[in-house]
Motif scaffolding. Structure first.
Motif, PDB file in Angstrom:
ATOM      1  N   VAL A 198       0.855  -1.189   0.000  1.00 28.08           N
ATOM      2  CA  VAL A 198       0.000   0.000   0.000  1.00 28.08           C
ATOM      3  C   VAL A 198       0.892   1.240   0.000  1.00 28.08           C
ATOM      4  O   VAL A 198       1.759   1.402   0.868  1.00 28.08           O
ATOM      5  N   THR A 199       0.691   2.088  -1.006  1.00 29.15           N
ATOM      6  CA  THR A 199       1.460   3.332  -1.126  1.00 29.15           C
ATOM      7  C   THR A 199       0.493   4.504  -1.294  1.00 29.15           C
ATOM      8  O   THR A 199      -0.727   4.322  -1.354  1.00 29.15           O
ATOM      9  N   GLU A 200       1.052   5.676  -1.423  1.00 30.10           N
ATOM     10  CA  GLU A 200       0.220   6.857  -1.650  1.00 30.10           C
ATOM     11  C   GLU A 200      -0.461   6.805  -3.012  1.00 30.10           C
ATOM     12  O   GLU A 200      -1.493   7.448  -3.233  1.00 30.10           O
ATOM     13  N   LEU A 201       0.121   6.047  -3.928  1.00 30.04           N
ATOM     14  CA  LEU A 201      -0.465   5.929  -5.259  1.00 30.04           C
ATOM     15  C   LEU A 201      -1.643   4.961  -5.280  1.00 30.04           C
ATOM     16  O   LEU A 201      -2.473   5.008  -6.183  1.00 30.04           O
ATOM     17  N   GLY A 202      -1.662   4.050  -4.332  1.00 31.96           N
ATOM     18  CA  GLY A 202      -2.707   3.037  -4.303  1.00 31.96           C
ATOM     19  C   GLY A 202      -2.156   1.703  -3.835  1.00 31.96           C
ATOM     20  O   GLY A 202      -1.197   1.641  -3.051  1.00 31.96           O
ATOM     21  N   ILE A 203      -2.725   0.628  -4.365  1.00 29.98           N
ATOM     22  CA  ILE A 203      -2.268  -0.727  -3.997  1.00 29.98           C
ATOM     23  C   ILE A 203      -1.400  -1.273  -5.137  1.00 29.98           C
ATOM     24  O   ILE A 203      -1.840  -1.349  -6.294  1.00 29.98           O
ATOM     25  N   VAL A 204      -0.165  -1.648  -4.799  1.00 30.99           N
ATOM     26  CA  VAL A 204       0.756  -2.233  -5.784  1.00 30.99           C
ATOM     27  C   VAL A 204       0.666  -3.762  -5.673  1.00 30.99           C
ATOM     28  O   VAL A 204       0.898  -4.326  -4.593  1.00 30.99           O
ATOM     29  N   VAL A 205       0.314  -4.395  -6.792  1.00 28.39           N
ATOM     30  CA  VAL A 205       0.093  -5.849  -6.809  1.00 28.39           C
ATOM     31  C   VAL A 205       1.193  -6.527  -7.633  1.00 28.39           C
ATOM     32  O   VAL A 205       1.467  -6.124  -8.780  1.00 28.39           O
ATOM     33  N   ARG A 206       1.801  -7.526  -7.041  1.00 25.82           N
ATOM     34  CA  ARG A 206       2.753  -8.380  -7.768  1.00 25.82           C
ATOM     35  C   ARG A 206       2.269  -9.823  -7.646  1.00 25.82           C
ATOM     36  O   ARG A 206       1.800 -10.236  -6.580  1.00 25.82           O
ATOM     37  N   ALA A 207       2.419 -10.575  -8.740  1.00 28.48           N
ATOM     38  CA  ALA A 207       1.963 -11.979  -8.761  1.00 28.48           C
ATOM     39  C   ALA A 207       3.060 -12.872  -9.334  1.00 28.48           C
ATOM     40  O   ALA A 207       3.798 -12.467 -10.243  1.00 28.48           O
ATOM     41  N   LYS A 208       3.154 -14.082  -8.795  1.00 33.52           N
ATOM     42  CA  LYS A 208       4.109 -15.055  -9.325  1.00 33.52           C
ATOM     43  C   LYS A 208       3.557 -16.457  -9.082  1.00 33.52           C
ATOM     44  O   LYS A 208       2.735 -16.669  -8.177  1.00 33.52           O
ATOM     45  N   PRO A 209       3.987 -17.437  -9.875  1.00 33.20           N
ATOM     46  CA  PRO A 209       3.502 -18.812  -9.691  1.00 33.20           C
ATOM     47  C   PRO A 209       4.047 -19.416  -8.406  1.00 33.20           C
ATOM     48  O   PRO A 209       5.098 -19.006  -7.891  1.00 33.20           O
ATOM     49  N   GLN A 210       3.348 -20.412  -7.896  1.00 34.06           N
ATOM     50  CA  GLN A 210       3.774 -21.048  -6.642  1.00 34.06           C
ATOM     51  C   GLN A 210       5.032 -21.894  -6.824  1.00 34.06           C
ATOM     52  O   GLN A 210       5.801 -22.054  -5.882  1.00 34.06           O
ATOM     53  N   ARG A 211       5.221 -22.439  -8.035  1.00 35.18           N
ATOM     54  CA  ARG A 211       6.439 -23.200  -8.307  1.00 35.18           C
ATOM     55  C   ARG A 211       7.202 -22.526  -9.440  1.00 35.18           C
ATOM     56  O   ARG A 211       6.635 -22.161 -10.472  1.00 35.18           O
ATOM     57  N   LEU A 212       8.501 -22.387  -9.248  1.00 38.91           N
ATOM     58  CA  LEU A 212       9.344 -21.746 -10.252  1.00 38.91           C
ATOM     59  C   LEU A 212       9.303 -22.511 -11.569  1.00 38.91           C
ATOM     60  O   LEU A 212       9.421 -21.913 -12.657  1.00 38.91           O
TER      61      LEU A 212
END
Length: 283
Positions: A198-212
């Motif tokens: 959570v930043t002043e710009l809003g919510i920053v979302v990052r996603a990645k798979p559970q297994r590399l």
């Protein structure tokens, strides 16, 4: 039945019948002692000769009948030897199948009914290849599953696996075969792992798979991001493989928002379930 047992019993039958034509009862008794010694290498065969020897120790009036029945008795014991040595066949395992999630390929099976303390042996092969190969770590195991990820790692191939049960010392089942298995088409994809800031710009979302490994096999993954407000209303955002992060802006201040996500592989028409809800409060 061991070869030595069969040889000894055959010798006992052949030589005793032949010798009985020329020997007295006393001589036959001595001859049978030698037959018993020859057959003693196998306990059940020796027992057969001993029983016949006991018959010959009766009165002279039954010598002729004893000689006639001698071959039949010994051959009968020979058949007993053969029957006693046939190993019992176990019922093979059932429902042999692959369960695959994010290319972790695990073979499962159901044990035979009314059995305990069985050991299992697993083999695998590539579809079209003649040779079956043992799976390391899955020979003589007692659990009802085996991880084959390391030997079924090429998503372009099709594979088979098989398993049989064994009970010491010698009983075993026939092989039970799995259906043909393709990691690419059969594996289920898990929802992504979400990281929220959570930043002043809003919510920053990052996603990645559970297994590399999923990212290695699929260089371009897509995600659907679900933004849920306190009234339960959803707004859906798309993240493609070129996006490392998604910024959700123009949100209410000091408000609670919850997020969920799905993984998509468009070329294979695969879509994961949603992950568990994660909630944050904006600044």
């Amino acid at each position: 039945m061991s070869k030595s047992c069969k040889t000894a019993m055959s010798w006992c039958v052949r030589n005793t019948i032949k010798a009985s034509m020329h020997r007295s009862l006393k001589e036959e008794v001595l001859h049978f002692k030698g037959s018993v010694a020859a057959a003693s290498m196998h306990q059940s065969c020796a027992a057969g000769c001993v029983r016949v020897f006991a018959c010959l120790s009766s009165t002279n009036s039954i010598i002729a009948m004893t000689r006639l029945l001698l071959g039949a008795v010994l051959l009968g014991n020979l058949r007993v030897c053969v029957t006693a040595q046939v190993p019992e066949m176990l019922t093979p395992p059932a429902q042999v199948r692959f369960d695959s999630v994010d290319y972790k390929n695990v073979l499962h099976w159901t044990p035979p009914a009314n059995t305990t303390s069985l050991q299992y042996y697993v083999q695998w092969k590539i579809y079209g290849e003649p040779q079956w190969l043992d799976v390391d770590g899955c020979q003589g195991i007692q659990k009802h599953q085996c991880d084959l990820s390391s030997v079924t790692s090429d998503p372009r191939e099709w594979y088979y696996a098989r398993v049989h049960a064994s009970s010491l010392p010698s009983s075993k089942s026939a092989w039970a075969l799995s259906p043909r298995f393709s990691p690419r088409w059969a594996t289920k994809i898990s929802p992504p792992v979400l990281k929220l800031n959570v930043t002043e710009l809003g919510i920053v979302v990052r996603a990645k798979p559970q297994r590399l490994l999923v990212r290695k096999i699929h260089s371009c993954l897509h995600y659907k991001i679900y933004l849920i407000d306190t009234r339960g209303e959803e707004v859906v955002f798309d993240m493609d493989c070129r996006s490392k992060k998604l910024i959700l802006d123009k949100l209410k201040h000091k408000a609670k928002y919850c997020l969920q996500a799905q993984t998509l592989i468009p070329l294979q028409a695969k879509t994961s379930d949603r992950n568990s809800v994660k909630c944050v409060i904006t600044l």
